[in-house]
Design a protein around this motif. Structure first.
Motif, short mmCIF file in Angstrom:
data_model
loop_
_atom_site.label_atom_id
_atom_site.label_comp_id
_atom_site.label_asym_id
_atom_site.label_seq_id
_atom_site.Cartn_x
_atom_site.Cartn_y
_atom_site.Cartn_z
N LEU A 47 0.87 -1.17 0.00
CA LEU A 47 0.00 0.00 0.00
C LEU A 47 0.90 1.22 0.00
N GLN B 254 3.37 6.61 15.42
CA GLN B 254 3.85 7.78 14.68
C GLN B 254 2.75 8.82 14.49
N ASP C 56 6.97 7.18 4.32
CA ASP C 56 7.14 5.86 4.92
C ASP C 56 6.93 4.71 3.94
N SER C 57 5.83 4.73 3.21
CA SER C 57 5.53 3.55 2.41
C SER C 57 6.60 3.22 1.34
N SER D 88 1.44 5.37 -0.47
CA SER D 88 0.61 6.56 -0.27
C SER D 88 1.21 7.85 -0.80
P1 ATP Z 1 3.24 7.34 4.54
O1 ATP Z 1 4.39 8.23 4.77
O2 ATP Z 1 3.60 6.05 3.90
O3 ATP Z 1 2.10 8.05 3.87
P2 ATP Z 1 2.11 7.94 7.04
O4 ATP Z 1 3.07 8.17 8.12
O5 ATP Z 1 1.52 9.12 6.36
O6 ATP Z 1 2.71 6.96 5.97
P3 ATP Z 1 -0.51 6.93 7.35
O7 ATP Z 1 -1.00 8.01 6.47
O8 ATP Z 1 -1.17 6.67 8.65
O9 ATP Z 1 1.02 7.05 7.67
O10 ATP Z 1 -0.53 5.59 6.52
C1 ATP Z 1 -0.06 4.39 7.03
C2 ATP Z 1 0.13 3.41 5.89
O11 ATP Z 1 -1.13 3.12 5.27
C3 ATP Z 1 1.00 3.96 4.78
O12 ATP Z 1 2.37 3.78 5.05
C4 ATP Z 1 0.53 3.15 3.60
O13 ATP Z 1 1.13 1.87 3.59
C5 ATP Z 1 -0.95 3.02 3.87
N1 ATP Z 1 -1.68 4.11 3.21
C6 ATP Z 1 -2.07 5.28 3.72
N2 ATP Z 1 -2.69 6.04 2.81
C7 ATP Z 1 -2.67 5.33 1.65
C8 ATP Z 1 -3.16 5.56 0.32
N3 ATP Z 1 -3.75 6.69 -0.02
N4 ATP Z 1 -2.97 4.59 -0.60
C9 ATP Z 1 -2.36 3.44 -0.28
N5 ATP Z 1 -1.87 3.18 0.94
C10 ATP Z 1 -2.04 4.10 1.91
#
Ligand code: ATP
Ligand code: MG
Length: 387
Positions: free
Chosen positions: A179, A288, A185-186, A181
């Protein structure tokens, strides 16, 4: 001619799987250097030898091989006839101008017919290098290691070891859905799982037309960067706005992010099953943000029927950012975007969602229809490196 000797950590490989791993690594290397006039790729004992045309740019070879997971280190090597006197002369010549206090010779014979054994080669060449340089032999901590490889019709030698990307060859550990985003992080989570040998399929949820397309553009760029390590990628772009609109009806604002996340996992799981992937990856890191408390993680995970891997769960933000810089995703992740999780949500989401409340809120929804909506409306894009 340009030749490269690639080394991998044999101990990292399970015995029975070794030939499979080595073959996979070799195939990945061949793909990684596509377009660089590779003339030969040969599996030796604990090494892979790649030969390129004279004109190929060494820096580009180095960059490409440096991204291939499963490589411990590699060296540019020179070819000579398989004759130890000839080899000695060329090594001594190539040492002109090199300063070093200690050295060792690391000779290997792929050709067991060769008149000298490896220790004999080490001794003979070692004596010549010592006489020329005055440096001492140090088998443990040599400043300079001279690698020598004897094949049936030719020999190779080289000096400098360039560190590889480590890990396991992509494909060795199976397929997983990531997943992604557009945040920091992802992409780092994706990189780490690729380094553990996973082949990734990417899924991104966006809220266009409710929000703009910036998150999709960022994800495309990130997937393009990550594809340099796995060579072929598929990105599913799932329009999530309409699904979100249906989810929020009658759901208290603080619970919405948790419901979004559960729905994302269900849709990602459906895509994973279609793609024969065995797990889901997220960039979650404990505590986080509000949605990543232990309580919320448990409630979110409960919606998924596949294992969720969270390679960053124990890392702090600074470590993640440092790694993002190192793997080259930082600049893209830093671009501003409109993320789907900002749609219809409060500033302070619930930090301790209760499963019973969440399930009650979901009981009004036709989950199967929403999953189907996500999967059917997803668009798919393919990425290739080098393209
Ligand atoms: P990231 O930096 O990866 O966006 P984050 O610290 O913003 O992470 P969150 O927004 O809580 O954390 O998201 C946690 C995780 O959920 C993400 O790392 C990703 O794997 C998944 N995720 C969040 N939003 C999306 C999206 N729009 N599409 C796909 N996966 C998502
Ligand atoms: Mg995010």
């Amino acid at each position: 001619m340009n030749a490269v000797l690639v080394r991998y950590h044999e101990i990292a490989l399970k015995k029975g799987n070794r030939p499979y791993f080595i073959d996979l690594l070799k195939r990945n290397l061949i793909t990684a250097v596509r377009g660089l006039s590779l003339t030969e790729a040969k599996t030796l004992q604990a090494r892979i030898l790649l030969c390129f045309g004279e004109e190929t740019d060494r820096e580009e070879i180095s960059r490409r091989i440096g991204r291939v997971f499963g490589v411990a280190n590699f060296s540019f090597v020179e070819r000579t006839p398989a004759d130890v006197d000839f080899l000695q002369e060329r090594i001594v010549h190539a040492l002109d101008g090199k300063q070093f206090a200690s050295f060792r010779i690391d000779a290997r014979r792929a050709d067991k017919e060769f008149p000298l054994t490896s220790p004999e080669i080490n001794r003979k060449l070692g004596a010549a290098v010592k006489a020329k340089s005055g440096a001492r032999v140090d088998l443990e901590n040599a400043e300079l290691t001279i690698a020598v490889e004897i094949l049936p019709r030719s020999a190779f030698f080289g000096f400098d070891k360039i560190p590889g990307a480590g890990g396991l060859p992509v494909g060795a550990s199976g397929r997983v859905v990531t997943l992604i985003s557009g945040g920091f992080d992802s992409p780092v989570a994706a990189y780490r799982m690729m380094q553990r040998g996973c082949r990734l399929i990417f899924v991104h949820f966006h809220s266009a037309p409710y929000l703009d397309k910036t998150s999709q553009e960022k994800c495309r760029e990130l997937v393009k960067l990550l594809t340099r390590h796995q060579f072929n990628s598929r990105l599913y772009l799932v329009p999530f706005g309409e699904i979100q609109r249906q989810i929020i009806a009658g759901v208290l604002r603080p619970l919405r992010v948790v419901l979004y996340r559960r729905m994302m996992l269900r849709i990602a799981e459906a895509i994973a099953r279609k793609e024969k992937a065995q797990a889901l990856i997220t960039g979650e890191s404990l505590a986080q943000v509000a949605s990543q408390t232990l309580e919320n993680m448990a409630v979110i995970q409960q919606a998924a029927g596949l294992p969720i891997l969270r390679p960053l769960v124990g890392m702090d933000k600074q470590e993640i950012i440092d790694q993002a810089r190192k793997i080259g995703t930082f600049e893209t992740s830093a671009l501003p975007d409109q993320d789907c999780c900002q749609l219809f949500v409060p500033k302070h989401p619930a930090t301790k969602a209760r499963l019973a409340d969440v399930q009650k809120a979901e009981s009004r929804l036709d989950l199967g229809a929403l999953i189907q909506l996500g999967v059917e409306r997803a668009t798919v894009e393919e990425f290739k490196f080098p393209d």
